[in-house]
Design an enzyme around this catalytic site. Sequence first.
Site, PDB file in Angstrom:
ATOM      1  N   LEU A  13     -41.160   7.622  23.546  1.00 14.57           N
ATOM      2  CA  LEU A  13     -41.379   6.268  23.011  1.00 14.57           C
ATOM      3  C   LEU A  13     -41.564   5.301  24.182  1.00 14.57           C
ATOM      4  O   LEU A  13     -40.694   4.502  24.500  1.00 14.57           O
ATOM      5  CB  LEU A  13     -40.201   5.832  22.136  1.00 14.57           C
ATOM      6  CG  LEU A  13     -40.113   6.449  20.753  1.00 14.57           C
ATOM      7  CD1 LEU A  13     -38.916   5.910  19.995  1.00 14.57           C
ATOM      8  CD2 LEU A  13     -41.385   6.203  19.958  1.00 14.57           C
ATOM      9  N   HIS A  14     -42.718   5.386  24.829  1.00 16.58           N
ATOM     10  CA  HIS A  14     -43.043   4.460  25.913  1.00 16.58           C
ATOM     11  C   HIS A  14     -43.507   3.139  25.293  1.00 16.58           C
ATOM     12  O   HIS A  14     -43.412   2.942  24.088  1.00 16.58           O
ATOM     13  CB  HIS A  14     -44.073   5.072  26.870  1.00 16.58           C
ATOM     14  CG  HIS A  14     -45.382   5.410  26.226  1.00 16.58           C
ATOM     15  ND1 HIS A  14     -46.416   4.523  26.145  1.00 16.58           N
ATOM     16  CD2 HIS A  14     -45.802   6.553  25.619  1.00 16.58           C
ATOM     17  CE1 HIS A  14     -47.440   5.086  25.523  1.00 16.58           C
ATOM     18  NE2 HIS A  14     -47.096   6.324  25.190  1.00 16.58           N
ATOM     19  N   LEU A  15     -43.982   2.221  26.099  1.00 18.64           N
ATOM     20  CA  LEU A  15     -44.234   0.853  25.653  1.00 18.64           C
ATOM     21  C   LEU A  15     -45.114   0.729  24.403  1.00 18.64           C
ATOM     22  O   LEU A  15     -44.752   0.033  23.460  1.00 18.64           O
ATOM     23  CB  LEU A  15     -44.838   0.028  26.795  1.00 18.64           C
ATOM     24  CG  LEU A  15     -45.038  -1.461  26.500  1.00 18.64           C
ATOM     25  CD1 LEU A  15     -43.729  -2.128  26.122  1.00 18.64           C
ATOM     26  CD2 LEU A  15     -45.659  -2.146  27.700  1.00 18.64           C
TER      27      LEU A  15
END
Length: 84
Positions: A13-15
């Site tokens: 769950l990156h940006l």
Amino acid sequence: MEKRLTVNNELGLHLRPAGDLCTIAMEYESKITFCFRDREYNAKSLLSVLSACVQSGDELIMRFEGPDEAAAAERISAFIEGLH
């Protein structure tokens, strides 16, 4: 209502997906949180989601509490399961 979901996106769950998750969660009146590594995070807060440092293969326990919890659970589950 609770759902166990596995993050399959190779970058976790990156940006971008974290932002998308928050945007979706904010559309619902229900309280939406997730438990990860014995902590609870607010799915409507980008900083909270990013601070969890969720990686590929990690399992989340999503919690939905409120009048539209079923709809929120269905949409967020589809979103997380669709990340690749």
